[in-house]
Design a protein around this motif. Structure first.
Motif, PDB file in Angstrom:
ATOM      1  N   LEU A   1      85.057 -39.113  39.416  1.00  0.00           N
ATOM      2  CA  LEU A   1      83.906 -39.139  40.331  1.00  0.00           C
ATOM      3  C   LEU A   1      83.172 -37.803  40.249  1.00  0.00           C
ATOM      4  CD1 LEU A   1      82.406 -40.482  42.795  1.00  0.00           C
ATOM      5  CD2 LEU A   1      84.028 -39.251  44.229  1.00  0.00           C
TER       6      LEU A   1
ATOM      7  N   TRP B   1      73.777 -47.813  41.217  1.00  0.00           N
ATOM      8  CA  TRP B   1      74.083 -48.047  42.634  1.00  0.00           C
ATOM      9  C   TRP B   1      72.850 -48.575  43.341  1.00  0.00           C
ATOM     10  CZ3 TRP B   1      78.831 -48.506  43.944  1.00  0.00           C
ATOM     11  CH2 TRP B   1      79.827 -47.679  43.436  1.00  0.00           C
TER      12      TRP B   1
ATOM     13  N   GLY C   1      73.457 -52.341  43.600  1.00  0.00           N
ATOM     14  CA  GLY C   1      74.197 -52.353  44.865  1.00  0.00           C
ATOM     15  C   GLY C   1      73.320 -52.238  46.089  1.00  0.00           C
TER      16      GLY C   1
ATOM     17  N   LEU D   1      85.037 -42.906  54.678  1.00  0.00           N
ATOM     18  CA  LEU D   1      85.395 -44.068  55.485  1.00  0.00           C
ATOM     19  C   LEU D   1      85.952 -43.749  56.874  1.00  0.00           C
ATOM     20  CD1 LEU D   1      86.647 -46.498  52.732  1.00  0.00           C
ATOM     21  CD2 LEU D   1      84.426 -46.367  53.847  1.00  0.00           C
ATOM     22  N   PRO D   2      86.896 -42.807  57.047  1.00  0.00           N
ATOM     23  CA  PRO D   2      87.399 -42.543  58.404  1.00  0.00           C
ATOM     24  C   PRO D   2      86.268 -42.116  59.338  1.00  0.00           C
ATOM     25  CG  PRO D   2      88.762 -41.435  56.761  1.00  0.00           C
ATOM     26  CD  PRO D   2      87.565 -41.973  56.032  1.00  0.00           C
TER      27      PRO D   2
END
Ligand SMILES: Cc1cc2nc3c(=O)[nH]c(=O)nc-3n(C[C@H](O)[C@H](O)[C@H](O)COP(=O)(O)OP(=O)(O)OC[C@H]3O[C@@H](n4cnc5c(N)ncnc54)[C@H](O)[C@@H]3O)c2cc1C
Length: 162
Positions: A26, A77, A81, A126-127
């Motif tokens: 990444l 993306w 996406g 995410l968290p």
């Protein structure tokens, strides 16, 4: 250029055929607003990334070992996406737009519009995004008088004295 490398085959042998590894790389980049010609520079960019990994890790012969690969650029993306400007991590993680300084959960111009996600307080990842959703859900519940269990995530830490 910062490069994040993960070899998930170390902990999960099912992600690649026997004797092979599944390497995930990444590299944070600029978004599509800067009109980079991604198809034109993709190959050169790939070389730079592989040069960096080969120079800074023990994987000196990485190029020669690649059997299958897939590269996803901000343009992919964006187009495939529906990610705005291909910015999967949303706003930059700079001090002036982190945490409270990110756009707030209740949109300032409309009393009844709430936001949640990586571009909103507290931030991306995410968290943090789940926390953003929790904050917005609590605010909606408070505004419309719904009953809900308020969970204060700091309480267990305070109770244990950490
Ligand atoms: C390769 C990669 C690795 C990552 N790894 C991690 C990790 O290890 N840990 C971590 O915490 N985070 C990671 N992240 C970051 C995390 O995935 C994102 O921050 C998070 O998914 C953003 O969530 P979001 O809900 O804000 O937006 P998104 O997940 O981008 O959701 C937005 C959704 O809205 C849809 N949409 C867009 N426009 C419209 C429209 N007009 N109408 C309807 N729908 C629309 C999009 O298709 C998309 O489904 C990673 C991200 C990437 C790209």
């Amino acid at each position: 250029m910062s490069v994040y490398v993960r070899n998930s085959s170390v902990t999960d042998p099912l992600v690649a055929p026997e004797g092979h590894s599944n390497l995930y790389v990444l590299v944070p980049t600029i978004n599509t607003r800067h009109e980079v010609d991604w198809p034109g520079m993709q190959s050169a960019y790939r070389d730079k990334v592989l040069d960096r990994i080969e120079a800074q890790t023990g994987m000196k012969d990485l190029r020669g070992r690649i059997v299958e690969e897939r590269m996803i650029t901000p343009q992919n993306w964006c187009e495939d996406g529906s990610i705005f400007m291909g910015a999967t991590f949303n706003l930059k993680h700079t001090l002036n737009q982190l945490l409270y300084l990110r756009p707030h959960n209740r949109y300032s111009k409309f009393r009844n519009l709430y936001l949640a996600g990586g571009g909103t307080h507290p931030g991306s990842g995410l968290p943090t995004i789940y926390e953003s959703a929790r904050i917005s859900a609590n605010m909606v519940s408070e505004q419309f008088g719904s009953k809900y269990d308020r969970i204060d995530l700091t309480m267990p830490l305070l109770r244990s004295g950490s």
